[in-house]
Enzyme design. Structure first.
Site, PDB file in Angstrom:
ATOM      1  N   HIS A 132       0.749  -1.508  -0.343  1.00  0.00           N
ATOM      2  CA  HIS A 132      -0.443   0.240   0.024  1.00  0.00           C
ATOM      3  C   HIS A 132       0.779   1.042   0.010  1.00  0.00           C
ATOM      4  O   HIS A 132       0.253   2.640   0.632  1.00  0.00           O
ATOM      5  CB  HIS A 132      -1.046   0.172   0.557  1.00  0.00           C
ATOM      6  CG  HIS A 132      -1.606  -1.066   0.974  1.00  0.00           C
ATOM      7  ND1 HIS A 132      -2.855  -1.354   2.531  1.00  0.00           N
ATOM      8  CD2 HIS A 132      -2.916  -1.754   0.003  1.00  0.00           C
ATOM      9  CE1 HIS A 132      -3.768  -2.760   1.395  1.00  0.00           C
ATOM     10  NE2 HIS A 132      -3.812  -2.111   0.537  1.00  0.00           N
TER      11      HIS A 132
ATOM     12  N   CYS B 108       3.534  20.911  -4.465  1.00  0.00           N
ATOM     13  CA  CYS B 108       4.001  20.031  -5.881  1.00  0.00           C
ATOM     14  C   CYS B 108       4.421  21.803  -6.263  1.00  0.00           C
ATOM     15  O   CYS B 108       3.768  22.522  -6.392  1.00  0.00           O
ATOM     16  CB  CYS B 108       2.984  19.655  -6.386  1.00  0.00           C
ATOM     17  SG  CYS B 108       4.729  19.088  -7.975  1.00  0.00           S
TER      18      CYS B 108
HETATM   19  P1  NAD Z   1      -7.358  -3.719  10.238  1.00  0.00           P
HETATM   20  O1  NAD Z   1      -7.071  -2.276  11.032  1.00  0.00           O
HETATM   21  O2  NAD Z   1      -8.433  -4.250   9.397  1.00  0.00           O
HETATM   22  O3  NAD Z   1      -6.540  -4.873  11.665  1.00  0.00           O
HETATM   23  C1  NAD Z   1      -6.069  -4.533  12.638  1.00  0.00           C
HETATM   24  C2  NAD Z   1      -5.544  -6.263  12.901  1.00  0.00           C
HETATM   25  O4  NAD Z   1      -4.703  -6.388  13.403  1.00  0.00           O
HETATM   26  C3  NAD Z   1      -6.805  -7.129  13.705  1.00  0.00           C
HETATM   27  O5  NAD Z   1      -6.903  -7.945  13.603  1.00  0.00           O
HETATM   28  C4  NAD Z   1      -6.887  -6.768  15.408  1.00  0.00           C
HETATM   29  O6  NAD Z   1      -7.008  -7.635  16.024  1.00  0.00           O
HETATM   30  C5  NAD Z   1      -5.008  -7.301  14.961  1.00  0.00           C
HETATM   31  N1  NAD Z   1      -4.241  -6.762  16.646  1.00  0.00           N
HETATM   32  C6  NAD Z   1      -4.665  -5.456  16.431  1.00  0.00           C
HETATM   33  N2  NAD Z   1      -3.278  -5.546  17.780  1.00  0.00           N
HETATM   34  C7  NAD Z   1      -2.260  -6.553  17.339  1.00  0.00           C
HETATM   35  C8  NAD Z   1      -1.210  -6.918  18.274  1.00  0.00           C
HETATM   36  N3  NAD Z   1      -0.663  -5.975  18.957  1.00  0.00           N
HETATM   37  N4  NAD Z   1      -0.320  -7.361  17.451  1.00  0.00           N
HETATM   38  C9  NAD Z   1      -1.696  -8.776  16.205  1.00  0.00           C
HETATM   39  N5  NAD Z   1      -2.840  -8.297  15.715  1.00  0.00           N
HETATM   40  C10 NAD Z   1      -2.875  -7.468  16.496  1.00  0.00           C
HETATM   41  O7  NAD Z   1      -5.790  -3.671   9.515  1.00  0.00           O
HETATM   42  P2  NAD Z   1      -5.780  -4.482   8.314  1.00  0.00           P
HETATM   43  O8  NAD Z   1      -6.091  -5.547   7.699  1.00  0.00           O
HETATM   44  O9  NAD Z   1      -3.716  -4.293   8.110  1.00  0.00           O
HETATM   45  O10 NAD Z   1      -6.005  -2.781   7.499  1.00  0.00           O
HETATM   46  C11 NAD Z   1      -5.910  -2.246   7.316  1.00  0.00           C
HETATM   47  C12 NAD Z   1      -5.729  -1.052   6.506  1.00  0.00           C
HETATM   48  O11 NAD Z   1      -4.951   0.542   6.807  1.00  0.00           O
HETATM   49  C13 NAD Z   1      -4.449  -1.593   5.817  1.00  0.00           C
HETATM   50  O12 NAD Z   1      -4.088  -1.231   4.132  1.00  0.00           O
HETATM   51  C14 NAD Z   1      -3.077  -0.788   6.409  1.00  0.00           C
HETATM   52  O13 NAD Z   1      -2.299  -0.839   5.101  1.00  0.00           O
HETATM   53  C15 NAD Z   1      -3.969   0.517   7.159  1.00  0.00           C
HETATM   54  N6  NAD Z   1      -2.961   0.762   8.273  1.00  0.00           N
HETATM   55  C16 NAD Z   1      -1.994   1.041   8.355  1.00  0.00           C
HETATM   56  C17 NAD Z   1      -1.948   1.480   9.406  1.00  0.00           C
HETATM   57  C18 NAD Z   1       0.657   0.730   9.467  1.00  0.00           C
HETATM   58  O14 NAD Z   1       0.842   1.472   8.240  1.00  0.00           O
HETATM   59  N7  NAD Z   1       1.082   1.160  10.923  1.00  0.00           N
HETATM   60  C19 NAD Z   1      -2.566   1.904  10.136  1.00  0.00           C
HETATM   61  C20 NAD Z   1      -3.629   1.744  10.168  1.00  0.00           C
HETATM   62  C21 NAD Z   1      -4.032   1.773   8.706  1.00  0.00           C
HETATM   63 ZN    ZN Z   2       3.045  18.474  -9.452  1.00  0.00          ZN
END
Ligand code: NAD
Ligand code: ZN
Length: 247
Positions: free
Chosen positions: A121, A151
């Site tokens: 992503h 930009c």
């Molecule tokens: P999600 O938020 O849908 O789900 C998070 C999952 O992590 C849940 O199933 C939860 O039970 C689990 N979880 C919570 N704490 C945990 C821990 N300590 N250890 C292991 N598991 C744990 O996340 P997703 O499926 O990645 O989808 C969200 C989308 O949002 C992704 O595409 C991502 O790119 C983006 N996102 C990214 C970030 C980041 O870069 N850190 C943060 C928020 C959202």
């Molecule tokens: Zn531009």
């Protein structure tokens, strides 16, 4: 915490196959203080991700989206890798993990030392112009002064992340699917597997014969479908334990 015999089984698999890949989601960075989308988490109670993290929302109101994006950038800039990120980097250096496919945009796998990271992503450290496609480093253009970065051509810049409604970058998708098709073990860590097409990666690995190990404190729809070994627990606790067992 997961039963030790399940963890021992995972360690044995990792050592015997030497061909594992990890798929990580927002959950792996929760212990680095970056809130995930699902669950009672500050940032996403304030900002609906479908509006603030969608390309349609960005095109309609980039300044409005930048309120949320600025908060996320501040959170990502401050965040440090946790034991789960370091654990995966260690497994790679031990020759037990081939690559990490991450849905995260926080660059914490690279900060922990992982070398082969597929950013499915994109990431927050770059900004891109949706008019002329020029790109910049975030800290070159974004000042956290409440003004959306622009930009040279005058357009408001977008972080180089895949927003809802945008396609996955071609190379990242190809690499991720190839890794999924050719691994013997897929460690699925901290993802609710509700975001498409990333949620297809475990199915692709499963159909190609990989053992699917799911690490998450909560079950997901994968648990009853493609998961072979479910390890309930926080990613950092589980990875710490796996490394202890391997040493
Ligand atoms: P999600 O938020 O849908 O789900 C998070 C999952 O992590 C849940 O199933 C939860 O039970 C689990 N979880 C919570 N704490 C945990 C821990 N300590 N250890 C292991 N598991 C744990 O996340 P997703 O499926 O990645 O989808 C969200 C989308 O949002 C992704 O595409 C991502 O790119 C983006 N996102 C990214 C970030 C980041 O870069 N850190 C943060 C928020 C959202
Ligand atoms: Zn531009």
């Amino acid at each position: 915490m997961a039963a030790d015999d399940q963890l021992a089984k995972v360690c044995k698999l990792l050592v015997e196959c030497g061909n594992a890949v990890a798929l990580t989601g927002a959950g792996i960075s929760v212990e680095s203080d970056i809130p995930a989308f699902r669950g009672s988490q500050g940032l996403w109670e304030k900002y609906d991700p479908m509006e603030y993290a969608s390309i349609g929302g960005f095109v309609r109101g980039p300044e409005k989206c930048w309120q949320m994006l600025s908060e996320l950038l501040v959170i990502c800039e401050k965040a440090l890798p946790n034991a789960a990120h370091y654990g995966l980097a260690k497994l790679e250096s031990m020759g037990l993990l081939r690559s990490v496919i991450t849905q995260n945009v926080d660059c914490l796998h690279q900060a922990a030392g992982s070398l082969l990271v597929v950013e499915y992503h994109g990431n927050m450290k770059e900004l891109v112009c949706i008019s002329c496609w020029k790109s910049y480093l975030s800290n070159e253009r974004w000042k956290n002064d409440g003004i959306a970065p622009r930009c040279d051509c005058g357009e408001i810049l977008k972080p180089n992340i895949v927003m809802f409604g945008e396609p996955i970058p071609w190379l990242a998708r190809e690499c991720a699917e190839e890794e999924a098709r050719s691994c013997a073990v897929l460690l699925v860590i901290g993802t609710s597997a509700q975001v498409a097409p990333a949620c297809d990666i475990p199915r692709i690995a499963d159909e190609s014969g990989a053992v699917i190990v799911e690490i998450n404190p909560e079950t997901t729809w994968l648990t009853e479908t493609v998961t072979d070994i479910y390890i309930p627990g926080m990613a950092s606790d589980v990875l710490r334990k796996v490394l202890e067992m391997l040493n």
